[in-house]
Write an enzyme that holds these catalytic residues in place. Structure first.
Site, PDB file in Angstrom:
ATOM      1  N   GLY A  68       0.539 -10.676 -17.329  1.00  0.00           N
ATOM      2  CA  GLY A  68       0.502 -11.888 -16.529  1.00  0.00           C
ATOM      3  C   GLY A  68       1.443 -11.626 -15.144  1.00  0.00           C
ATOM      4  N   GLU A 104       0.230   0.982 -13.526  1.00  0.00           N
ATOM      5  CA  GLU A 104      -1.114   0.416 -13.427  1.00  0.00           C
ATOM      6  C   GLU A 104      -1.892   1.044 -12.625  1.00  0.00           C
ATOM      7  OE1 GLU A 104      -3.067  -4.088 -12.950  1.00  0.00           O
ATOM      8  OE2 GLU A 104      -1.390  -3.708 -12.063  1.00  0.00           O
ATOM      9  N   ASN A 121      -6.907  -3.063  -1.675  1.00  0.00           N
ATOM     10  CA  ASN A 121      -6.708  -1.761  -1.119  1.00  0.00           C
ATOM     11  C   ASN A 121      -6.314  -2.130   0.275  1.00  0.00           C
ATOM     12  OD1 ASN A 121      -7.945  -0.817  -3.394  1.00  0.00           O
ATOM     13  ND2 ASN A 121      -9.633   0.293  -2.441  1.00  0.00           N
ATOM     14  N   GLU A 122      -6.558  -3.097   1.080  1.00  0.00           N
ATOM     15  CA  GLU A 122      -6.087  -3.494   2.100  1.00  0.00           C
ATOM     16  C   GLU A 122      -4.591  -3.280   2.171  1.00  0.00           C
ATOM     17  OE1 GLU A 122     -10.050  -4.394   2.290  1.00  0.00           O
ATOM     18  OE2 GLU A 122      -8.455  -5.310   0.929  1.00  0.00           O
TER      19      GLU A 122
END
Length: 776
Positions: free
Chosen positions: A517, A634, A760-761
């Protein structure tokens, strides 16, 4: 700009000393001073400096001490060449020292070795290799220059092209075709009668020469390598040179990046440094990724090549390593130097600006010893897409009771993984795949990345890649298990002993399924802007708010989440890390249908949900540091090569089914994608090895996330193109050797990969500010 080489790589003391010594020496030249001074002037470099390099042991670095050398490793040679590349040093160390030294050393004429190699090591002479005869002749395996025997001499007739450092050479090592059609190597002195040189100027101010041999007589005593050894000696010499040239290109691109970042920080337009413009920051981040990919690939290839011998099998492995390094470094050097010119604007197009010298050097180096296109095709032909079965028999992953050979692992997967689950149209959830997890748990293989003391396998980064590759090749596509990959490692580091005892065994066994979360509807990639609140009430928190994109929340038993526990503190300072039971009163889950028709994503609502204070991980209001750590984990998980390799293998299987493997246009696209994935392997291992050494990764993990997700998207696009009309049907396509693939679903699944875990930006913004140190 942060030096990631120092932060990520583990050089020993001797190698570090050599690297610093080379950096200090070449730094005297500044940015290309020697290149400017000697361009267009034969012999193209300062002979006095050549002797200085010889005195430091560099011209004979790869030679044994018995022949006047330093017994240096290939890694050490690349460290010197990288620094030479950064300074644009004009001295032809590769062409006039390393290549002829290797050719003589790997030949079979001890008398010539004793006569010439000590002199070469001492800087008393320069030699060079003449092997290429046309622009398409990149491996030198079929020379047309003829060597006709006549008594105890050979008569050479023919031509060699693109001979580097010829203007300075005292002698040439020349490849020729013998009377039986075999390759031979000869040593020919530059003053020999019948030899004509024609120099050709290059854009960087250096030159290559064309050599013509007209009835040139050479004694049989000058035969460097006979028919039994010449071809292998030449191949080994060329491939070692390719690795060294890749190192020089790495230096060129690294320094071009540094110069450009300095310019972006200082050049002002519209009242602020141009480095603060997001468009330029994103392009700069891509330059960084290319540089670090190139470094990771080079170091991996050097390590592989340094331990190889001279057998045919070793030659093939060295050749594939050399082509991988060249393909990546030539592409990266050209990309970075072209971008550098763009970012410098008009001044970058002038000769007075040093950045143009780096573009010119990249142009020359990227066309020498084979283009990126040629090396991609060569790598695709030499390196098996999947590990060789015979080699697998001897490869062992892990140690102790959970050690397993790759061959044994393959057999076990084939016998235990349900065949109907191979290449599923969408990834299998934890709930669906629970029987499979239980089998892995029984074998002790559920947590490859966990330490052994907590029930994991304790695998190194490289072993984790090998381990996962075997699951990918079998068509196993499971949804990531956030308990295993994210929460478990975080609890091991930050959890209380009670939390470890309570949660780790259940995560490991699969008894409890977890979801994450983090994201919220209004926060997007600005994670610190979260609004879900947790107010302490005695021994419990009362949680209110909403999470979104909580994958498989409808199947989860527990959730780990970030909550705001101090609304008055700065955004990052008022956040805590909390564990909650998904069955607690007040939690509602709503599923979200995606483009592919699946419902993995969920919205999770919290309405006065009570969570025990004992479920707080770490200190109150100290969750941000753990959040960043978990995001790093992650991004490492997302950046695992398996995420791109699995669809790559399906793409190859579909192409084989559709008979596209021999289509040269399709093959060129595939070979490029395949190297994008294999190069990611090198970067992944390089990053995760830092964790193995007990150190922390920083913003650099964003490089993994960007590269794997965008590579996966490119793979999915070629998959869709290969499937043609079948690609837009809502159905799977059968594969020739069993299984199936759903091209549209693979394409859809690849879309959000560049968005989640921070778009990705945002990752490029992070790299630009945290690594490249560009202004905000």
């Amino acid at each position: 700009m942060i030096d990631l080489n120092a932060r990520l790589d583990d050089l020993d003391t001797e190698d570090n000393m050599l690297r610093h010594a080379a950096a200090d020496y070449f730094a005297q030249d500044g940015n290309g001073r020697g290149m400017r001074e000697w361009r267009g002037k034969p012999p193209g470099f300062d002979k006095a400096r050549w002797r200085e390099m010889a005195a430091m042991g560099w011209t004979g670095l790869r030679l044994p001490q018995a022949l006047g050398g330093s017994d240096g490793t290939l890694l050490q040679a690349t460290l010197v060449l990288e620094q030479a590349g950064k300074a644009l040093a004009p001295e032809p160390l590769i062409a006039a020292a390393f290549m002829p030294a290797a050719a003589l050393l790997h030949g079979d004429n001890p008398a010539l070795q004793a006569a010439w190699l000590p002199r070469l090591a001492q800087g008393e002479c320069t030699l060079t290799l003449a092997w290429q005869e046309s622009e398409s002749d990149q491996d030198g395996s079929n020379p047309t220059l003829r060597a006709h025997p006549s008594g105890d001499i050979f008569v050479l007739e023919g031509c060699k092209k693109y001979v580097a450092a010829a203007a300075a050479a005292d002698a040439f090592i020349v490849s020729a075709r013998g009377p039986q059609g075999d390759t031979l190597l000869f040593l020919v002195e530059a003053t020999a009668y019948g030899l004509t040189q024609r120099p050709h100027a290059l854009v960087d101010g250096s030159s290559w020469s064309e050599l013509e041999f007209h009835g040139l007589q050479v004694s049989a005593q000058n035969l460097v390598a006979g028919p039994k050894t010449a071809a292998l000696a030449l191949q080994r010499t060329l491939d070692e040179a390719r690795i060294l040239a890749a190192a020089q290109m790495l230096g060129v691109m690294q320094r071009a990046l540094e110069i450009t970042m300095d310019y972006l920080r200082t050049r002002a337009q519209f009242g602020r440094p141009i480095g603060s413009f997001q468009a330029l920051q994103h392009r700069a981040a891509d330059m960084l990724i290319q540089t670090e990919l190139a470094r990771a690939v080079l170091m991996q290839c050097v390590q592989n090549a340094d331990v190889l011998g001279s057998t045919s099998a070793d030659t093939t492995l060295r050749a594939s390593a050399a082509s991988q390094a060249q393909a990546r470094c030539t592409h990266a050097a050209m990309h970075i130097t072209k971008e550098a010119i763009q970012m410098h604007g008009g001044i970058g197009y002038t000769d007075e600006c040093d950045i143009g010298l780096y573009l010119k050097k990249a142009m020359v180096l990227s066309s020498w010893l084979g283009s990126a296109h040629w090396h991609r095709a060569r790598y695709g032909a030499l390196a098996p897409l999947e590990a060789d079965e015979d080699k697998a028999q001897s490869q062992v992953i892990g140690s102790g009771e959970h050690a397993v050979s790759i061959a044994e692992l393959r057999r076990w997967i084939a016998e235990n993984f349900p065949p109907e689950w191979r290449y599923p149209p969408s990834r299998l959830s934890q709930k669906t795949a629970k029987p499979w997890h239980e089998k892995l748990y029984a074998k002790g293989w559920a947590a490859p990345n966990w330490p052994k003391e907590y029930g994991g396998m304790g695998l190194s980064a490289y072993e984790q890649v090998l381990f996962q590759n075997e699951f990918d090749r079998h068509g196993i596509n499971l949804a990531p298990n956030p308990g295993l990959t994210m929460l478990g490692p975080l609890l091991i580091q930050h959890g209380t002993e009670q939390q470890k005892r309570e949660h780790l065994p259940k995560i490991l066994s699969g008894e409890v399924r977890w979801c994450q979360g983090y994201s919220e509807p209004q926060a997007g990639s600005d994670l610190a802007d979260l609004r879900t609140s947790a107010v302490l009430d005695g021994d419990e928190f009362i949680v209110n708010g909403q999470k979104i994109w909580t994958s498989f929340a409808h199947e989860a038993d527990m959730i780990f989440m970030l909550v705001r526990t101090d609304p008055k503190a700065k955004k990052q300072e008022g956040i805590s890390f909390l564990l909650a039971d998904m069955r607690a009163p007040g939690i509602t889950v709503k599923r979200i249908r995606n483009l592919g028709g699946g419902e993995e994503f969920c919205e999770t609502f919290f309405d006065k949900v009570r969570v025990p204070r004992s479920n707080l991980v770490g200190a109150m209001n100290a969750g941000w540091s753990m959040a960043k750590s978990l995001l790093g984990s992650e991004r490492i998980t997302i950046g695992h090569p398996r995420n791109a390799r699995a669809p790559l293998l399906r793409l190859h299987a579909l192409a084989e089914t559709r008979q596209r493997l021999q289509d040269p246009v399709w093959r060129a696209r595939f070979d490029a994608l395949r190297l994008d994935v294999d190069d990611l392997n090198a970067l992944f291992v390089r990053c995760v090895d830092v964790l193995r050494r007990g150190k922390d990764l920083g913003a650099e993990v964003s490089m993994l996330k960007i590269w794997v997700t965008e590579t996966t998207q490119r793979i999915s696009e070629l998959l869709l193109d290969t499937a043609a009309e079948d690609g837009v049907q809502n159905a799977s396509v059968a594969l020739a050797h069993g299984g199936a693939v759903h091209p549209a679903n693979v394409f859809f699944v690849a879309r959000p990969a560049t968005i989640y875990a921070g778009s990705n930006e945002i990752q490029r913004n992070i790299l630009a500010k945290a690594i490249l140190e560009l202004p905000g």
